[in-house]
Write an enzyme that holds these catalytic residues in place. Structure first.
Site, PDB file in Angstrom:
ATOM      1  CG  HIS A  19      -1.943  -1.076   1.238  1.00  0.00           C
ATOM      2  ND1 HIS A  19      -2.472  -1.643   0.101  1.00  0.00           N
ATOM      3  CD2 HIS A  19      -2.542  -1.706   2.293  1.00  0.00           C
ATOM      4  CE1 HIS A  19      -3.358  -2.573   0.445  1.00  0.00           C
ATOM      5  NE2 HIS A  19      -3.419  -2.637   1.752  1.00  0.00           N
ATOM      6  CD  GLU A  45      -7.986  -3.855   0.482  1.00  0.00           C
ATOM      7  OE1 GLU A  45      -6.966  -3.229   0.114  1.00  0.00           O
ATOM      8  OE2 GLU A  45      -7.945  -4.820   1.267  1.00  0.00           O
ATOM      9  CG  HIS A  51      -7.573  -0.749   3.124  1.00  0.00           C
ATOM     10  ND1 HIS A  51      -8.029  -1.290   4.313  1.00  0.00           N
ATOM     11  CD2 HIS A  51      -6.608  -1.594   2.687  1.00  0.00           C
ATOM     12  CE1 HIS A  51      -7.375  -2.407   4.574  1.00  0.00           C
ATOM     13  NE2 HIS A  51      -6.508  -2.620   3.592  1.00  0.00           N
TER      14      HIS A  51
END
Length: 375
Positions: A125, A339, A199
């Site tokens: 991420h 996601e 998220h």
């Protein structure tokens, strides 16, 4: 004439009552003195979404049950300090690259780039220096049939190891029926990789519900998923979900199969932390990627996307370490992330849909969180 005027006025009032509203308020100040803004989008049916400029984060998402009772269906913190001190991606905009990149390394046009490693030997991420911990600029907000908030961020060439100066934009739009549309747009000054998503971690029974989220029923229209190695990096295989814990095509509660220690994939993920290859593939308009419902309350969430993959994360690493909203200690299984995105490690796996973005060819991903009630 008078009757017609009254009718016209009542019709106008009905339209006004259904219109979605956008409001902006201060949300606090970061430790470096930067002020943070909260924007709330509210629909006529009571559905509302609050977004923080810090991380362009979906901080709160209120949805009614079959009796009209509102509950926040996303995990998070009560205040800004929690998001700054203990960033856990909860509700945040993820970028430049959502999910894992093996070794934090990728090669583009014969040049290799090294990213920060924050997930064992991998970059996850954005490597801990991603879009989720940046304060985005509030470009505009507006009310109307669709309430909207636009956030923008400039990411310099070399930011967190990624090439190209990127201008990113996230547009949150809430319509009168309570559908929250999130559009991710980005341009770059030179070839790079981009993979953006939201998220949010959901519990359709309501954040902090004592039973957790594992009684939520999940449906995912995906015949295949991408199995991973022990570092949670895809092997490159597309494996059929039939007769596995990963088969959600007909819908089942999340707790079915999550403790199956005979499945090495479940052992690796400590539950499900895997990408599903959506049967629809890449689409021009958002199509269904997942349906999540709480049978007890009737709350339903549908996730739609233009992207080919959906990372399903069953909250396996929630361990009660941090205090969330209303003083709740979030534990394993208290929420689930859905996601939409490109497949994990796509830059290193040529068989996956490419995450490459070039100058003059902007990046775009559109997803929708659509809430409703099953009566």
């Amino acid at each position: 004439m008078a009757g017609g005027a009254v009718l016209a006025m009542s019709g106008a009032l009905a339209v006004a009552a259904q219109a979605a509203e956008a409001t902006q308020t201060p949300a606090g100040i970061l430790s470096d003195g930067t002020p943070v803004t909260a924007v709330t989008l509210k629909a006529g049916n009571g559905v509302s979404a609050t977004i923080l400029s810090f991380g362009a984060t979906l901080e709160k998402f209120m949805a009614p049950d079959r009796d009209g009772k509102l509950a926040d269906i996303t995990l998070g913190y009560d205040n800004l300090s929690g998001y700054e001190a203990h960033p856990n991606y909860w509700g945040a905009t993820i970028g430049r690259y959502a999910n894992r990149i093996a070794g934090g390394r990728f090669t583009l046009d014969d040049k290799t780039y090294q990213l920060p490693k924050n997930d064992r030997e991998n970059s996850l991420h954005g490597g801990g220096q991603g879009f989720d911990v940046r304060n985005w600029k509030v470009e505009s907000i507006k009310s109307g049939p669709v309430a909207q908030a636009v956030f923008s961020l400039e990411s310099a060439d070399g930011d967190a190891g990624y090439p190209g100066a990127v201008n990113a934009r996230v547009t949150y739009s809430l319509d009168e029926n309570g559908s929250l549309r999130i559009a991710f747009d980005a341009t770059t000054s030179e070839p790079t990789i981009i993979n953006m998503t939201n998220h949010a971690i959901f519990n359709m029974a309501g954040e902090g519900a004592p039973q957790g989220a594992m009684e939520n029923v999940l449906t995912v229209p995906a015949s295949h998923y991408t199995p991973v190695n022990e570092a949670l990096i895809p092997t490159g295989e597309l494996r059929g979900v039939e007769r596995t814990a990963f088969d959600f095509r007909k819908g089942k509660s999340l707790n079915q199969g999550l403790r199956d220690g005979t499945d090495q994939q479940i052992v690796y993920g400590r539950g499900i932390d895997h990408n599903f290859a959506l049967d629809k593939g890449v689409t021009k308009e958002p199509e269904l990627a997942a349906r999540l419902e709480d049978p007890a309350s009737g709350r339903v969430l549908e996730v739609l996307t233009t992207e080919p993959g959906l990372q399903v994360y069953s909250g396996n690493f929630l361990d009660g370490t941090f205090v969330g909203k209303h003083g709740h200690l979030y534990r394993m299984g208290d929420g689930i992330a859905l996601e939409p995105q490109k497949f994990p490690d796509s830059p290193n796996q040529s068989s996956f849909v490419s995450a490459r973005v070039d100058p003059g060819k902007p990046y775009r991903h559109v997803m929708i969180y659509r809430v409703s009630v099953d009566r």
